[in-house]
Scaffold this motif. Sequence first.
Motif, PDB file in Angstrom:
ATOM      1  N   UNK A 185       4.789  -2.760   5.739  1.00 33.02           N
ATOM      2  CA  UNK A 185       4.615  -1.774   6.116  1.00 33.02           C
ATOM      3  C   UNK A 185       5.132  -0.853   4.752  1.00 33.02           C
ATOM      4  N   UNK A 186       6.187  -1.234   4.176  1.00 34.12           N
ATOM      5  CA  UNK A 186       6.901  -0.694   3.270  1.00 34.12           C
ATOM      6  C   UNK A 186       6.111  -0.683   1.966  1.00 34.12           C
ATOM      7  N   UNK A 187       5.384  -1.943   1.797  1.00 29.27           N
ATOM      8  CA  UNK A 187       4.667  -2.191   0.564  1.00 29.27           C
ATOM      9  C   UNK A 187       3.053  -1.263   1.059  1.00 29.27           C
ATOM     10  N   UNK A 188       2.668  -1.269   1.966  1.00 31.42           N
ATOM     11  CA  UNK A 188       1.605  -0.253   2.141  1.00 31.42           C
ATOM     12  C   UNK A 188       1.924   1.083   1.640  1.00 31.42           C
ATOM     13  N   UNK A 189       3.029   1.613   2.270  1.00 31.12           N
ATOM     14  CA  UNK A 189       3.347   3.091   1.863  1.00 31.12           C
ATOM     15  C   UNK A 189       3.413   3.114   0.210  1.00 31.12           C
ATOM     16  N   UNK A 190       4.170   2.091  -0.442  1.00 31.24           N
ATOM     17  CA  UNK A 190       4.409   2.215  -1.787  1.00 31.24           C
ATOM     18  C   UNK A 190       2.749   2.183  -2.364  1.00 31.24           C
ATOM     19  N   UNK A 191       1.809   1.220  -1.929  1.00 35.58           N
ATOM     20  CA  UNK A 191       0.426   1.192  -2.488  1.00 35.58           C
ATOM     21  C   UNK A 191      -0.396   2.629  -2.182  1.00 35.58           C
ATOM     22  N   UNK A 192      -0.147   2.938  -1.030  1.00 35.06           N
ATOM     23  CA  UNK A 192      -0.661   4.105  -0.613  1.00 35.06           C
ATOM     24  C   UNK A 192      -0.405   5.332  -1.402  1.00 35.06           C
ATOM     25  N   UNK A 193       1.045   5.507  -1.977  1.00 36.93           N
ATOM     26  CA  UNK A 193       1.319   6.605  -2.757  1.00 36.93           C
ATOM     27  C   UNK A 193       0.585   6.402  -4.031  1.00 36.93           C
ATOM     28  N   UNK A 194       0.497   5.177  -4.671  1.00 38.20           N
ATOM     29  CA  UNK A 194      -0.383   4.944  -5.894  1.00 38.20           C
ATOM     30  C   UNK A 194      -1.750   5.267  -5.637  1.00 38.20           C
ATOM     31  N   UNK A 195      -2.408   4.897  -4.649  1.00 41.24           N
ATOM     32  CA  UNK A 195      -3.699   5.425  -4.477  1.00 41.24           C
ATOM     33  C   UNK A 195      -4.127   6.817  -4.353  1.00 41.24           C
ATOM     34  N   UNK A 196      -3.030   7.582  -3.605  1.00 46.18           N
ATOM     35  CA  UNK A 196      -3.053   8.950  -3.448  1.00 46.18           C
ATOM     36  C   UNK A 196      -2.954   9.608  -4.802  1.00 46.18           C
ATOM     37  N   UNK A 197      -2.128   9.148  -5.658  1.00 43.85           N
ATOM     38  CA  UNK A 197      -1.983   9.691  -7.027  1.00 43.85           C
ATOM     39  C   UNK A 197      -3.309   9.315  -7.702  1.00 43.85           C
ATOM     40  N   UNK A 198      -4.038   8.201  -7.602  1.00 46.36           N
ATOM     41  CA  UNK A 198      -5.110   7.945  -8.473  1.00 46.36           C
ATOM     42  C   UNK A 198      -6.526   8.812  -7.853  1.00 46.36           C
ATOM     43  N   UNK A 199      -6.147   8.958  -6.650  1.00 45.48           N
ATOM     44  CA  UNK A 199      -7.304   9.801  -6.033  1.00 45.48           C
ATOM     45  C   UNK A 199      -7.370  11.239  -6.280  1.00 45.48           C
ATOM     46  N   UNK A 200      -5.839  11.801  -6.337  1.00 42.82           N
ATOM     47  CA  UNK A 200      -6.049  13.301  -6.771  1.00 42.82           C
ATOM     48  C   UNK A 200      -6.421  13.506  -8.420  1.00 42.82           C
ATOM     49  N   UNK A 201      -6.050  12.489  -8.995  1.00 42.14           N
ATOM     50  CA  UNK A 201      -6.286  12.686 -10.441  1.00 42.14           C
ATOM     51  C   UNK A 201      -7.805  12.260 -10.705  1.00 42.14           C
ATOM     52  N   UNK A 202      -8.616  11.752  -9.661  1.00 45.23           N
ATOM     53  CA  UNK A 202     -10.071  11.598  -9.776  1.00 45.23           C
ATOM     54  C   UNK A 202     -10.464  10.305 -10.410  1.00 45.23           C
ATOM     55  N   UNK A 203      -9.233   9.368 -10.440  1.00 46.07           N
ATOM     56  CA  UNK A 203      -9.717   8.155 -11.144  1.00 46.07           C
ATOM     57  C   UNK A 203     -10.018   7.240 -10.121  1.00 46.07           C
ATOM     58  N   UNK A 204     -11.245   7.361  -9.401  1.00 46.32           N
ATOM     59  CA  UNK A 204     -11.747   6.354  -8.406  1.00 46.32           C
ATOM     60  C   UNK A 204     -12.174   5.068  -8.935  1.00 46.32           C
ATOM     61  N   UNK A 205     -12.518   4.951 -10.225  1.00 50.93           N
ATOM     62  CA  UNK A 205     -12.787   3.523 -10.820  1.00 50.93           C
ATOM     63  C   UNK A 205     -11.793   2.753 -11.069  1.00 50.93           C
ATOM     64  N   UNK A 206     -10.541   3.107 -10.834  1.00 51.78           N
ATOM     65  CA  UNK A 206      -9.170   2.188 -10.992  1.00 51.78           C
ATOM     66  C   UNK A 206      -8.751   1.899  -9.489  1.00 51.78           C
TER      67      UNK A 206
END
Length: 828
Positions: free
Chosen positions: A47-68
Amino acid sequence: MRATPRFVAHWPWFALATVLLLLGTASWMSLRQNFDEDLKLTRESSGRELHVLAAFISVELQAGRYQDIERLLRDWGKTNSSIAHLQLVSANGFVLATYQRPGNVEHALTLEQPISYSYRGEATLRLRIDLADVYRHQQRLATEFAIILAVGAMLLSLLVFVALQRQREAARLRQRTQELDAATHALAKSEERLKLALEASSDGLWDWGVQANTAHFSPRWKAILGYADDELADSFETWYQRLHPEDQPRARAAQQAHFDDPARAYEPEYRMRHKNGDWVWIQSRGKVVERDAAGRPRRMVGTITDITARKRAQQALEQTEQRFRALLENLELIAVMLDHEGNIILCNDFLLRLTGWQREEILHRSWFDIFLPPDIRDQVKKSVFLEIIAAGSAPIYYENEIITRSGERRLIAWNNTVFRDPRGQVLSTASIGEDITERRRVEELKEASVMQLHAIVNASPVPQALNDEHQNITFLNPAFTGTFGYTREDIPTLADWWPKAYPDPEYRQWVADTWQATLDKARRDNMAFTPIELNVRSKDGTVKTVLVSASPIGKSFEGVHLVVLYDITERKHAEAERERLLAELTAANVEMENFVYTISHDLKSPLITIGGFASLVEKDIAKLDGEAAADSIVEIKKAVADMQGLIENLLQLARLGHVAGEAREVDINALLDELRARCARQIKQKHATIRIAPDIPRLWVDPVRLGEVLQNLVDNALKYHRPGVPPEIEIGWRHEGEWFRLYVRDNGIGFKKEYQERIFELFQRLDSHTDGTGVGLTISRRIIESHGGHLTAESEPGQGSTFWIALPESVMVKQGAQVSTRDIHLQG
């Protein structure tokens, strides 16, 4: 009666069965507890690892870097062999990215984490963890428990058998009483060890005779290290030799500290070598239970707990934090970790660059005291941070301001996660923040611009509409609804508007083709949209003639654009009426020219005759006294010429009409409104302003003649204005004694005081450069005088003029009075 001795004889076997049942139940519960703990630790770690990964993905989505996203899932999955599947799914079920580890998974744990990356964007991150290691560990423990129970059952059975044999042979084995006493003493000590072990609440039991250097380890103690009960000797060396070399000094130091100070708990963590060669992490807890007369420890008992899974989870967390730190150092984002009291325990370089602080200046200090502005510090700490600590969960997304070292305020958008210990207590919070200060300023400016645009469009008297990129009509100003009757509920889209506004299919197609052609020309030539004249059907069925234009709000017409529909229906009617009046006026002018020609011819004919005869007289007289006769005849001709000019002016004066008429009750404000409407074009051309007092009393006058006077005064005010200064005309009134005084005041060129009477004389014009006959004010004065009043003027050069119309008080209509036309006599 015989059952009782039989029961007494066999009660040890019943006791043995009961003990085996209790041991089996305890073993199963311990096994189940161990499995649940392993599963819980796996779930929390994942769960902690999933929270951390979700935080990274949220940043990528907000920045519009869907390809990464795909690459991030793949790299993350490869770093953890227990990850079987990672998948990012949008709110509508569309798979945005996925990672699948090769091979089949028999037992798995699936976790989901919602991700919100904007005020409308949402997605779900799914993590599938392979539980093979957990189940293998559980199976190994079950096997070990079964072996231990089997060995224990055998030993207990043997013990019962021996005991029974001893009971049966008690009479002839009295010599073995000492051995039985020793066995009884050993059993008492065993019971004591069991009692102390239960009090210590441990997995593996140990009993150490400190001074005698003896030791006893329970089967569970040995099983933790992978050994059967008979595979390890009960000695102090057995424990010490299996300690990790690096942990031996620390373990001995913990023992000595407890020996010296009983109040200091003995709870060291160390590694011991497993039978298979691996290192097992042990949590040991114990206490000195017996000391000699000198206070030296004699006996110490305690427990050991296998904490390998927890240590692995901690190591995984540390590895995750290391990856977290490495990734964030390369991102233009704030990364900060706070302990449960809000002190900074980790931050990245971007935070330091953004705020101007040095790392050593802020570590282990309060985040709120350093970075939060005083006006929101307590609110954020109480409503956000303390609630996170109390609830054990953090809001996925929120915004607040921070303050830099120089005092500048920056708006940050945060994504958060929480780290807990095995007991579920919050250890720390990790946050990733994006500096959205400039973006918010742009949004606020854009929003302000839109609000200003809406305000301007709302206030505009011209019908206007806003269309978006999806052909939706998003806004109609009040002028649009007032002109055409439609509201947004009637025409929410352009598809609803076209058939209502252009019901005829052929005309609608022509409008669509013309609109598209004009739009293409504006794009191609990079110029403004050329207005199109269209006929629009209103909601009530009337047809309006409009000039339609459009302008993009953004960069192109594909986005939001403003459509302006200027209603020219009245103008078109006025133009048609003007054409009709011009035609009538042309006919009237022709008729008037014929009339004037006739009158002029009839009046000039005698003069021509006089001139002819005068010429003859001149010739005849010349024969007698040529010089005197010639002078006389010249004067006659001059008089004839003056008479001709006078006749021309009189004819012009005659064309203005008679100055007498019949009086009736007149609404002066309505009369002035009609006058202003007649002068509308001239007012607009000269940018003039006419202010009319709203409460002018009703008068008994000749409306036609008084209207001619007011029209002449207003025309002069518009005509004789200062160059470059828009005319300003004020019409008001006063009641002074027996006179009602109406005035017309302007800001024109004015005139000198000595001309205040001259301007009312016939054919007098002060400005020879301005067209006019010089008879208007003469006629106006005569009209006012015919009503029993007088017309005067006041002026100074460059200060404008004021013309006063003074009428007898009797022309005012009293409230409730009945006055007939006979009460007012106009002088003709």
